[in-house]
Scaffold this active site. Structure first.
Site, PDB file in Angstrom:
ATOM      1  N   GLU A 247      -2.562  -8.569   4.227  1.00 54.01           N
ATOM      2  CA  GLU A 247      -2.646  -8.901   5.654  1.00 54.01           C
ATOM      3  C   GLU A 247      -4.053  -8.739   6.220  1.00 54.01           C
ATOM      4  OE1 GLU A 247      -1.737  -4.420   5.687  1.00 54.01           O
ATOM      5  OE2 GLU A 247      -1.551  -6.133   4.351  1.00 54.01           O
TER       6      GLU A 247
ATOM      7  N   HIS B 292      -3.904  -4.936   0.426  1.00 57.61           N
ATOM      8  CA  HIS B 292      -3.516  -5.348   1.776  1.00 57.61           C
ATOM      9  C   HIS B 292      -3.622  -6.873   1.923  1.00 57.61           C
ATOM     10  CE1 HIS B 292      -2.987  -1.466   3.794  1.00 57.61           C
ATOM     11  NE2 HIS B 292      -3.895  -1.029   2.943  1.00 57.61           N
TER      12      HIS B 292
ATOM     13  N   CYS C  58       0.827  -1.209   0.000  1.00 54.99           N
ATOM     14  CA  CYS C  58       0.000   0.000   0.000  1.00 54.99           C
ATOM     15  C   CYS C  58       0.865   1.265   0.000  1.00 54.99           C
ATOM     16  CB  CYS C  58      -1.000  -0.027   1.149  1.00 54.99           C
ATOM     17  SG  CYS C  58      -2.339   1.181   0.918  1.00 54.99           S
TER      18      CYS C  58
END
Length: 257
Positions: free
Chosen positions: A233, A231, A124
């Protein structure tokens, strides 16, 4: 520099520059970014790495080069907006959490990691930072289009994300992180950004693009440097989906020359 030492000595040591804005900031995006930072650290550990938190003190005392000598790779996490002055523009009112100390820390870690030949993964903000460091520019605020890149009113269970798929180029570094081997791979991504790559730096290669043309992944063809706008994660992904790219990056770091 804080080091997690609860892991075996053969775990690759991966540096992650810390986030410098407190979660008590009134903008809720700051607390969200700080939580995502913690998820990245956790996933690197679960993936077999030893996370090493890099603080501003490392650059203040000139010890970054020595710190990087002990590392096997670096991850540049998400966070607030870069100072547009870094890519030659005036700052507009839409920018949030512009933190010059954060810019300095992340940029210096990235520059020296690249110079040292360490594998480097940007996520990001880290994706945007790499493009700027290589000479590219950013869109300071994306106009609404055919693909949603952020979700102003998240649906229950979907997290703070807009969800869409991207096709990652065959043979690319990011495709390999997602098990693509020499083939292309389609990834369902958690998207939550209002800025994006504008002019791509000349030395970087685009390896994933959204249907509206937004640059979703970049890499340096001459070294292991790659980045994603999304993202990986995000908690809303399954545990296996979250862990896979981080485990693969740990292996890249383990096997670096």
């Amino acid at each position: 520099m804080q080091i997690f030492r609860s892991s075996p000595a053969n775990r690759p040591r991966i540096g992650v520059p810390v986030r410098l804005t407190s979660s008590s900031d009134p903008d809720p995006r700051v607390a969200e970014a700080n939580a995502l930072f913690e998820y990245i650290v956790e996933l690197l550990r679960e993936g077999g790495g030893e996370p090493v938190l890099l603080t501003a003190a490392v650059t203040d005392d000139g010890g970054l080069a020595a710190a990087l000598e002990s590392l096997d790779g670096v991850v540049l996490p998400g966070g607030g907006d870069l100072d547009p002055g870094l890519y030659g523009e005036e700052r507009s009112g839409v920018c949030y959490d512009v933190n010059h100390a954060q810019d300095e820390l992340d940029a210096e870690v990235a520059r020296q990691a690249i110079d040292a030949g360490l594998p480097l993964l940007g996520i990001c903000r880290g994706h945007q930072l790499l493009n700027v460091l290589y000479g590219g520019t950013l869109i300071q605020d994306m106009a609404p289009g055919t693909v949603a890149h952020r979700e102003p009113a998240p649906a229950h269970g979907a997290g703070p994300w807009a969800w869409h798929e991207v096709a990652v180029q065959a043979g690319s570094k990011v495709a390999a992180l997602y098990g693509g081997g020499s083939g292309a791979v389609t990834v369902k991504i958690a998207s939550g950004h209002h800025q994006a790559v504008a002019r791509v730096a000349g030395a970087l290669r685009v390896t994933a693009v959204a249907e509206d043309g937004t640059v979703e992944a970049l890499e340096d063809p001459d070294r292991w440097v790659a980045s994603v706008q999304w993202h990986p994660e995000a908690l809303e992904l399954s545990a296996a989906e979250r862990l896979a790219p981080f485990r693969a990056f740990v292996e890249v770091c383990r096997n670096r020359p």
